[in-house]
Motif scaffolding. Structure first.
Motif, PDB file in Angstrom:
ATOM      1  N   VAL A   1      24.003  -9.070 -45.178  1.00 36.86           N
ATOM      2  CA  VAL A   1      23.862 -10.478 -44.530  1.00 36.86           C
ATOM      3  C   VAL A   1      24.161 -11.980 -44.803  1.00 36.86           C
ATOM      4  N   GLN A   2      24.826 -12.035 -46.368  1.00 37.30           N
ATOM      5  CA  GLN A   2      25.753 -12.745 -46.583  1.00 37.30           C
ATOM      6  C   GLN A   2      27.003 -13.141 -45.764  1.00 37.30           C
ATOM      7  N   GLU A   3      27.988 -12.455 -45.725  1.00 42.68           N
ATOM      8  CA  GLU A   3      28.569 -12.373 -44.557  1.00 42.68           C
ATOM      9  C   GLU A   3      28.447 -13.257 -43.320  1.00 42.68           C
ATOM     10  N   GLU A   4      27.429 -12.889 -42.445  1.00 39.27           N
ATOM     11  CA  GLU A   4      26.986 -13.832 -40.992  1.00 39.27           C
ATOM     12  C   GLU A   4      26.968 -14.831 -41.563  1.00 39.27           C
ATOM     13  N   ILE A   5      26.006 -15.259 -42.792  1.00 42.65           N
ATOM     14  CA  ILE A   5      25.870 -16.950 -42.757  1.00 42.65           C
ATOM     15  C   ILE A   5      26.616 -17.220 -43.667  1.00 42.65           C
ATOM     16  N   GLU A   6      28.114 -16.957 -44.073  1.00 44.46           N
ATOM     17  CA  GLU A   6      29.456 -17.281 -44.624  1.00 44.46           C
ATOM     18  C   GLU A   6      29.852 -17.445 -43.448  1.00 44.46           C
ATOM     19  N   GLN A   7      29.691 -17.346 -42.141  1.00 43.14           N
ATOM     20  CA  GLN A   7      30.898 -17.632 -41.499  1.00 43.14           C
ATOM     21  C   GLN A   7      29.797 -18.359 -40.291  1.00 43.14           C
ATOM     22  N   LEU A   8      28.887 -19.327 -40.905  1.00 46.84           N
ATOM     23  CA  LEU A   8      28.097 -19.756 -39.371  1.00 46.84           C
ATOM     24  C   LEU A   8      28.730 -21.604 -40.294  1.00 46.84           C
ATOM     25  N   ALA A   9      28.953 -21.449 -38.831  1.00 45.42           N
ATOM     26  CA  ALA A   9      30.214 -22.776 -39.019  1.00 45.42           C
ATOM     27  C   ALA A   9      29.466 -24.224 -39.768  1.00 45.42           C
ATOM     28  N   THR A  10      27.838 -24.710 -39.874  1.00 47.93           N
ATOM     29  CA  THR A  10      27.412 -24.982 -40.206  1.00 47.93           C
ATOM     30  C   THR A  10      27.132 -25.173 -41.649  1.00 47.93           C
ATOM     31  N   VAL A  11      27.080 -23.920 -41.993  1.00 49.84           N
ATOM     32  CA  VAL A  11      26.689 -23.690 -43.620  1.00 49.84           C
ATOM     33  C   VAL A  11      27.783 -23.927 -44.483  1.00 49.84           C
TER      34      VAL A  11
ATOM     35  N   PHE B   1      19.013 -16.542 -50.351  1.00 44.48           N
ATOM     36  CA  PHE B   1      19.568 -17.100 -50.410  1.00 44.48           C
ATOM     37  C   PHE B   1      19.364 -17.928 -50.011  1.00 44.48           C
ATOM     38  N   ALA B   2      20.186 -18.779 -50.867  1.00 45.79           N
ATOM     39  CA  ALA B   2      20.344 -20.355 -51.424  1.00 45.79           C
ATOM     40  C   ALA B   2      21.223 -20.890 -49.964  1.00 45.79           C
ATOM     41  N   VAL B   3      20.654 -21.622 -49.404  1.00 43.46           N
ATOM     42  CA  VAL B   3      21.840 -22.438 -47.860  1.00 43.46           C
ATOM     43  C   VAL B   3      22.157 -23.751 -48.609  1.00 43.46           C
ATOM     44  N   LYS B   4      23.168 -23.965 -47.869  1.00 45.82           N
ATOM     45  CA  LYS B   4      22.816 -25.890 -48.223  1.00 45.82           C
ATOM     46  C   LYS B   4      23.629 -26.044 -47.499  1.00 45.82           C
ATOM     47  N   PRO B   5      23.295 -26.645 -46.098  1.00 39.39           N
ATOM     48  CA  PRO B   5      24.137 -27.138 -44.778  1.00 39.39           C
ATOM     49  C   PRO B   5      25.105 -28.137 -44.608  1.00 39.39           C
ATOM     50  N   LYS B   6      26.079 -28.078 -44.008  1.00 37.22           N
ATOM     51  CA  LYS B   6      27.112 -29.139 -44.499  1.00 37.22           C
ATOM     52  C   LYS B   6      26.207 -30.470 -44.259  1.00 37.22           C
ATOM     53  N   ASN B   7      25.584 -30.616 -43.021  1.00 36.05           N
ATOM     54  CA  ASN B   7      25.077 -32.164 -42.101  1.00 36.05           C
ATOM     55  C   ASN B   7      23.468 -31.926 -42.351  1.00 36.05           C
TER      56      ASN B   7
ATOM     57  N   SER C   1      17.043 -27.317 -39.944  1.00 37.08           N
ATOM     58  CA  SER C   1      16.704 -26.890 -38.950  1.00 37.08           C
ATOM     59  C   SER C   1      16.713 -25.822 -38.188  1.00 37.08           C
ATOM     60  N   THR C   2      17.989 -26.429 -37.749  1.00 39.30           N
ATOM     61  CA  THR C   2      18.989 -25.813 -36.956  1.00 39.30           C
ATOM     62  C   THR C   2      19.108 -24.302 -37.914  1.00 39.30           C
ATOM     63  N   ILE C   3      19.877 -24.625 -38.807  1.00 41.54           N
ATOM     64  CA  ILE C   3      20.432 -23.615 -39.779  1.00 41.54           C
ATOM     65  C   ILE C   3      18.995 -22.298 -40.257  1.00 41.54           C
ATOM     66  N   ALA C   4      18.189 -23.067 -39.950  1.00 38.38           N
ATOM     67  CA  ALA C   4      16.501 -22.656 -40.900  1.00 38.38           C
ATOM     68  C   ALA C   4      16.455 -21.194 -39.437  1.00 38.38           C
ATOM     69  N   GLU C   5      16.815 -21.439 -37.958  1.00 41.87           N
ATOM     70  CA  GLU C   5      16.235 -20.794 -36.681  1.00 41.87           C
ATOM     71  C   GLU C   5      17.066 -19.713 -36.747  1.00 41.87           C
ATOM     72  N   THR C   6      18.571 -19.680 -37.077  1.00 39.69           N
ATOM     73  CA  THR C   6      19.409 -18.816 -37.075  1.00 39.69           C
ATOM     74  C   THR C   6      19.490 -17.960 -37.375  1.00 39.69           C
ATOM     75  N   LEU C   7      18.968 -18.672 -39.040  1.00 38.36           N
ATOM     76  CA  LEU C   7      18.519 -17.065 -40.543  1.00 38.36           C
ATOM     77  C   LEU C   7      17.530 -16.097 -40.268  1.00 38.36           C
TER      78      LEU C   7
ATOM     79  N   GLN D   1      20.755 -32.494 -51.604  1.00 38.91           N
ATOM     80  CA  GLN D   1      19.704 -31.619 -52.115  1.00 38.91           C
ATOM     81  C   GLN D   1      19.081 -30.105 -51.404  1.00 38.91           C
ATOM     82  N   VAL D   2      19.136 -31.042 -49.972  1.00 35.35           N
ATOM     83  CA  VAL D   2      18.311 -29.834 -49.473  1.00 35.35           C
ATOM     84  C   VAL D   2      18.847 -29.111 -48.690  1.00 35.35           C
ATOM     85  N   GLU D   3      17.986 -27.792 -49.071  1.00 35.53           N
ATOM     86  CA  GLU D   3      18.503 -26.713 -48.813  1.00 35.53           C
ATOM     87  C   GLU D   3      17.673 -25.401 -48.193  1.00 35.53           C
ATOM     88  N   VAL D   4      17.851 -24.512 -47.526  1.00 40.90           N
ATOM     89  CA  VAL D   4      16.586 -23.501 -46.789  1.00 40.90           C
ATOM     90  C   VAL D   4      17.147 -22.254 -47.905  1.00 40.90           C
ATOM     91  N   ARG D   5      16.062 -21.390 -48.082  1.00 42.03           N
ATOM     92  CA  ARG D   5      15.524 -20.389 -48.692  1.00 42.03           C
ATOM     93  C   ARG D   5      15.222 -19.361 -47.764  1.00 42.03           C
TER      94      ARG D   5
END
Length: 298
Positions: free
Chosen positions: A77-87, A127-133, A138-144, A58-62
């Motif tokens: 921006v959405q396209e860039e986020i979707e291309q992240l391997a960790t998302v 954007f509500a972003v759910k990580p794969k792991n 934290s890593t995804i949040a820094e990238t966003l 249920q953890v997500e990054v807003r």
């Protein structure tokens, strides 16, 4: 080995259980009680682990967008986020949807937000972003944060770190206790089975003296140990799964606690059955073989 010989050994194994009724009963009871304790803890540990997984998922990054971001820029921006391997997934939430969700969370006091629609809406598109792991939140949040048109990123850093610490401790404690309990069960059951074979030491010695081969002596004990281990596992499996069925029913139907995430009976029933049956069979055979080998050295 000929089928006829194997049948003879199996028949002899069954007879041995009958001949040594009380000792067989003691061994099966020991296997059943110990595997029941182990199985009970396994069910608890699997449910705790399942609940931790559900919470972590249920953890997500807003990620909130700047107010002057155009539709075209939102798509980029959405396209860039979707291309992240960790998302794992990205969901765009307009400020109107955000306001509606906010109003619903206020319940009866939601009407206090009336008048904030349209241009008066102080919220931002996000954007509500759910990580794969979940561990990579934290890593995804820094990238966003480094992406263009992002105003700010929120993911409850302190809460998530505490959550991960708690789930890690719970999993580690559960794993250590399961391993310790499994080894305790193995030695307790094996020693009980050894006692049943020690009591029949004279029988083995006589068979050895009349010229029986080691394999001929060993096979009935092998089958006997296997049967005692399997029968000893069936009893706790039946009790645990029946009890778990009524626990699920009590929690979901009688108490109406749908927020409590218990594992469904299927596939938990198969996992517990295979685990306990395998442990019971292995311990039964192992205990018999180790004990018989001692007397075959005569």
């Amino acid at each position: 080995m000929k089928f006829r010989t194997l049948t003879r050994h199996a028949r002899e194994g069954f007879r041995n259980i009958g001949r040594n009724g009380w000792m067989s009963f003691a061994s099966v009871s020991s296997v059943a009680i110990t595997l029941f304790v182990l199985g009970l803890f396994l069910v608890l540990a699997m449910n705790v682990n399942h609940s931790a997984d559900v919470v972590e998922k249920q953890v997500e990054v807003r990620a909130y967008l700047k107010a002057d971001t155009t539709h075209e820029q939102v798509g980029q921006v959405q396209e860039e986020i979707e291309q992240l391997a960790t998302v794992e997934s990205v969901n765009f939430i307009t400020k109107e949807q955000g306001l509606e969700t906010f109003r619903e969370s206020w319940g009866d006091k939601g009407n206090l937000l009336t008048g904030l629609e349209g241009e008066e809406n102080p919220l931002l598109d996000a954007f509500a972003v759910k990580p794969k792991n979940p561990q990579e939140t934290s890593t995804i949040a820094e990238t966003l944060t480094e992406l263009p048109h992002i105003e700010n990123v929120v993911f409850g850093e302190e809460t998530i770190e505490k959550l991960f610490s708690v789930t890690k401790v719970v999993r580690n404690i559960g794993m250590v206790l399961i391993i310790a309990l499994a080894f305790t069960a193995m030695f307790l059951i094996a020693n009980t089975i050894k006692l049943t074979i020690v009591a029949r030491r004279r029988e083995i010695e006589i068979m050895k003296l009349v010229g029986a081969t080691n394999a001929f002596i060993r096979w009935p004990f092998f089958i006997e140990g296997l049967l005692m281990g399997v029968v000893g596992a069936i009893i706790p499996i039946a009790i645990l799964l029946t009890g778990y069925y009524y626990v699920i029913k009590f929690v979901k139907v009688d108490l109406n606690l749908y927020f409590l995430q218990l594992l469904p009976l299927d596939p938990l029933a198969w996992q517990i059955t295979l685990l306990l049956m395998g442990i019971g069979a292995f311990i039964g055979v192992w205990g018999s073989m180790v004990s018989v080998r001692r007397f075959l050295k005569i």
